[in-house]
Design an enzyme around this catalytic site. Structure first.
Site, mmCIF file in Angstrom:
data_model
loop_
_atom_site.group_PDB
_atom_site.id
_atom_site.type_symbol
_atom_site.label_atom_id
_atom_site.label_comp_id
_atom_site.label_asym_id
_atom_site.label_seq_id
_atom_site.Cartn_x
_atom_site.Cartn_y
_atom_site.Cartn_z
ATOM 1 C CD GLU A 68 -2.769 -1.223 -0.034
ATOM 2 O OE1 GLU A 68 -3.113 -0.184 -0.612
ATOM 3 O OE2 GLU A 68 -3.053 -2.357 -0.468
ATOM 4 C CG HIS B 204 -0.929 1.209 -4.407
ATOM 5 N ND1 HIS B 204 -0.723 0.973 -5.748
ATOM 6 C CD2 HIS B 204 -1.513 0.088 -3.913
ATOM 7 C CE1 HIS B 204 -1.165 -0.230 -6.053
ATOM 8 N NE2 HIS B 204 -1.638 -0.797 -4.956
#
Lengths: 275, 149
Positions: free
Chosen positions: A142, A145
């Site tokens: 994550e 990202h």
């Protein structure tokens, strides 16, 4: 003047031609126009998203994520996740974000990157993981990202879609409410190359933090292959198919020369001894 | 789900609308032929001597025609690009001719209808602008003269 009764031979008041053909022509034109606008604005979003400074992102997201900001992290599992993220950030990632982890009480095996560094982890995922390294990989994924600003791209495209929909159908149409309800989903639907890049980022993080990449693919091995259209909305359906993903990660680890070791046990679930 | 309903309404509108329109046109053409002997003219003055007119009375006929879902969508698309709204042309044409026919039918014993006028109005439009039923009314009226034999 003599009146001669007769009917007109042709009806001049009605234009001849097939209405179906006209409809398809106009509908195709409109759809083409919308697709063109979406494509152009999508490209604009792709260009703009990496250029938005994180400070501005925080300010823009603050009113939207107000409820997230306020919820205190009482759950020991959240504190544990938070500490893991903080450790990763302090030692390896060095991203210009202040990451905050939230736990969503849902069965989905899922994690979401929201703007301004809010990572939402679903309880279903926490139930599945068995080692700290596994969890760290998901969190680092994550964070990957964020590093590539994928979350802004997804959100930006969702906004463009909403804007176009409300332009053509009005602000309170059923299409619009449908879109806004699926926007949460669409914003985390990243392209395969974005997922692969985030995976590569996570792998590098893992190697940096633990000195090896053991446990990175464990979670994916536990997940069943997405089967059929029923799982299309599933988080991992948008990720590269699991088996491909595992082989890609292993290949990358070999190429980079990352070693593999036994992963650290996880005590997060009980909330006792955290990293 | 919304899309499925939309497409079903569109198909229903197209097939039901075309069927109704074809039937209506057949009926209009048949009745126009039958009533061809009764002239309806827009002249205000006719050179018929006063004594020859047995009776003069006002006659009128009105018709209300609704638009189908397909035609409405087609018109909405036309609204974006501009141009002739062909899908509404048949609607108006049918309403005008139907009201003329009804006017003639109500004066079947007359010899001529003079000073014929046609008026059109949209009805079923709510002030809120939403959920309106778009249909139009056409009224044709004139003076029917019955002449001495």
């Amino acid at each position: 003047m003599k009146y001669t009764p007769r009917l007109p031979e042709t009806n001049v008041n009605v234009t001849p031609g097939s209405p179906l053909k006209e409809f398809f022509l106009l509908a195709c034109g409109l759809l083409g126009l919308i697709a063109g606008i979406y494509l152009l604005l999508g490209l604009a979003v792709d260009w703009l998203a990496p250029r938005i400074p994180p400070g501005l992102e925080n300010r823009m997201a603050a009113p939207l994520l107000h409820s997230l900001e306020k919820t205190p992290a009482k759950d020991p599992r959240v504190r544990c996740l938070q500490r893991l993220v903080d450790e990763l950030q302090a030692h390896c990632a060095h991203l210009p974000y202040h990451f905050r982890v939230h736990l969503q009480d849902a069965d989905a095996v899922n994690a979401v990157a929201l703007p301004a560094g809010h990572i939402v982890v679903y309880r279903g995922l926490l139930d599945k993981v068995s080692s700290e390294n596994e969890l760290a990989f998901v969190l680092a994924h994550e964070m990957g990202h964020y590093a590539h600003r994928d979350h802004l791209r997804g959100l930006g495209r969702g906004l463009v879609l909403m804007a176009i929909a409300s332009l053509f159908t009005g602000a309170d149409s059923s299409l619009n409410s449908l879109l806004s309800s699926t926007l949460n989903l669409s914003e985390m639907r990243f392209s395969r190359s974005q997922e692969s890049q985030a995976d590569a980022f996570a792998l590098a993080e893992l190697n940096c933090y633990y000195g090896h990449v053991g446990g990175a693919v464990d979670l994916f091995e536990k997940l069943p292959e997405p089967a059929g259209p029923a799982s299309v909305t599933h988080y991992f359906a948008s990720h590269p198919a699991n088996r491909k993903r595992i082989s890609d990660l292993k290949k990358l680890a070999r190429e980079k020369g990352y070693s593999e070791d036994s992963p650290k046990p996880l005590n997060c679930a009980s909330g006792e001894s955290c990293p | 789900m919304d899309l499925i309903i939309f497409l079903m309404l569109l198909a229903l509108g197209f097939f039901a609308g075309s069927y109704a329109e074809k039937r209506h046109y057949r009926s209009i053409e048949r009745r126009e032929k039958a009533l061809l002997r009764l002239p309806a003219v827009t002249l205000k003055k006719v050179d018929i001597p006063q004594g020859k007119v047995r009776s003069a009375r006002m006659v009128h006929g009105s018709a209300v025609i609704s638009v189908d879902y397909f035609k409405r969508m087609l018109a909405a698309l036309r609204n974006i690009f501009g141009g002739k709204v062909k899908s509404y042309e048949t609607l108006l044409d049918r309403a005008r001719r139907e009201s003329l026919l009804r006017m003639k039918e109500s004066a079947a014993d007359a010899d001529i209808i003079v000073n014929v006028r046609i008026e059109t109005a949209t009805i079923g439009r709510s002030s809120r602008g939403k959920q309106r039923i778009s249909c139009l009314e056409t009224v044709a009226y004139g003076t029917a003269l019955t002449l001495e034999k």
